[in-house]
Design a protein around this motif. Structure first.
Motif, PDB file in Angstrom:
ATOM      1  N   GLU A 183      49.094  67.540  15.138  1.00  0.00           N
ATOM      2  CA  GLU A 183      49.191  67.774  13.697  1.00  0.00           C
ATOM      3  C   GLU A 183      48.909  69.216  13.301  1.00  0.00           C
ATOM      4  O   GLU A 183      49.539  69.761  12.382  1.00  0.00           O
ATOM      5  CB  GLU A 183      48.230  66.839  12.947  1.00  0.00           C
ATOM      6  N   ASN A 184      47.941  69.843  13.964  1.00  0.00           N
ATOM      7  CA  ASN A 184      47.455  71.145  13.499  1.00  0.00           C
ATOM      8  C   ASN A 184      47.524  72.254  14.536  1.00  0.00           C
ATOM      9  O   ASN A 184      47.221  73.412  14.210  1.00  0.00           O
ATOM     10  CB  ASN A 184      45.995  71.008  13.029  1.00  0.00           C
ATOM     11  N   GLY A 185      47.899  71.913  15.760  1.00  0.00           N
ATOM     12  CA  GLY A 185      47.886  72.909  16.827  1.00  0.00           C
ATOM     13  C   GLY A 185      49.251  73.348  17.311  1.00  0.00           C
ATOM     14  O   GLY A 185      49.363  73.999  18.355  1.00  0.00           O
ATOM     15  N   GLY A 186      50.296  72.983  16.576  1.00  0.00           N
ATOM     16  CA  GLY A 186      51.648  73.395  16.950  1.00  0.00           C
ATOM     17  C   GLY A 186      52.419  72.372  17.756  1.00  0.00           C
ATOM     18  O   GLY A 186      53.602  72.580  18.049  1.00  0.00           O
ATOM     19  N   GLY A 187      51.786  71.240  18.096  1.00  0.00           N
ATOM     20  CA  GLY A 187      52.468  70.249  18.923  1.00  0.00           C
ATOM     21  C   GLY A 187      53.659  69.613  18.246  1.00  0.00           C
ATOM     22  O   GLY A 187      54.726  69.441  18.850  1.00  0.00           O
TER      23      GLY A 187
END
Length: 347
Positions: A129-133
């Protein structure tokens, strides 16, 4: 890969089955959008039953405008053919282990289960969600005709062991069952002696001391199958394997959805992941309590520094995967950047 002839011939029959699995209380014929998804789990499996609650939730949140028929594994195509079936319009979407498509691009294997990366399901979900995945997965999947909506997981696997394991050094020379591929490569790099055995042979191999440990499943499953009785030194929470199960659909059909229904789908997947994790955590907690009540088990919880050591070893094997395709290199770079930023890995 080419879709099998069986996929086309059985479509009608499978959709007949799917009608019985459509949830939400509103007829699919009344829906603005009716989608058929295939799971990688069989009917009756607890994960499949949880996935059915997601289909029901989508129907409820959308006021019946979206109806999802959820089919068990192999209903239309084989478990590793669903990407092609979605692109071809034979399926509209799937709920499946991302690593099944590692043969198409090694990036799917690396993102699907980067062995050693995660010590908690929330770490993986935060990465998505927040790390670029999420952005990376859509960059990789969109050219295949898929839209990645979100991720869930069946949970962090415990590690079955007949001998005490308190850190990485204890893995040296350990005879263990591990599937071929990245899991086996990482354990070998840590000094263990992995062998490839089907799941059906794990209990007997442990009981006869052919192996000392096994990569197998979550704690509650291990307990239910009696593995903790013959291998009473589990590592829990686990340190090695946490599979990413993706919920994706046909990109053209996703693009045709109005924005409010795209948001319904996105929110429903995010909330479903938390429900699944909570349900599995509860099952594990009850299993741990039952195992401890037996008085013959010693649970080993690795400290953060030992988990970091294992992760550093695993990184060397991730790097080898990264060399196999441009997308795998991107996956490696994004993954390592996230882990480094969160203090889970040194530069």
């Amino acid at each position: 890969m080419a879709l099998t002839r069986r996929a086309v011939l059985t479509l009608g029959a499978a959709l007949g089955l799917g009608a019985a699995l459509t949830l939400g209380g509103t007829s699919a014929h009344a829906a603005d959008y009716a989608f058929t998804f295939q799971s990688s789990d069989p009917a009756g499996n607890p994960n499949f039953e949880l996935q059915q609650t997601w289909a029901a939730d989508v129907a409820e949140r959308s006021g019946g405008r979206i109806q999802i028929t959820l089919l068990p594994v192999e209903s239309i195509v084989a478990h590793n053919e669903t990407q092609d079936a979605i692109a071809a319009g034979i399926l509209d979407g799937h709920i499946t282990d991302l690593s099944y498509f590692a043969g198409k691009d090694p990036a799917f294997g690396l993102l699907g289960n980067p062995v050693g990366a995660w010590s908690d399901p929330q770490q993986m979900l935060d990465f998505i969600e927040n790390g670029g995945g999420k952005e990376l997965l859509n960059e990789i999947e969109n050219p295949y005709g898929l839209q990645f909506i979100g991720a869930t997981t069946p949970g962090l696997e415990a590690f079955v062991s007949a001998v005490p394991l308190d850190g990485v050094d204890d893995l040296r020379g350990l005879k263990l069952r591990a599937p071929e591929g990245l899991v086996q490569a990482v354990f070998a790099a840590a000094g263990a002696a992995p062998v490839n055995l089907p799941g059906s042979e794990v209990f007997t191999a442990l009981d006869k001391k052919v192996i000392e440990a096994a990569d197998y499943s979550v704690f509650s499953t291990n307990q239910a199958q009696g593995l903790n009785d013959i291998a009473p030194h589990p590592v829990y929470p686990g340190f090695h394997s946490l599979p990413l199960v993706e919920i994706s659909m046909n990109k053209a059909k996703w693009d045709a959805l109005p924005d409010d229904l795209k948001q319904v789908m996105t929110d429903s997947v995010r909330d479903f992941a938390q429900r699944q994790i909570a349900a599995l955590a509860e099952a594990d907690a009850k299993a741990v309590e039952a195992a401890r009540a037996g008085g013959k088990i010693t649970i080993h919880d690795w400290p953060a520094e030992e988990r970091a050591k294992f992760r550093a070893i695993a990184r060397g094997e991730w790097e080898k995967v990264a060399q196999r395709s441009p997308n795998a290199r991107k996956a490696y770079d994004v993954l390592v950047a996230y882990l480094t930023e969160k203090g889970l890995m040194q530069q």
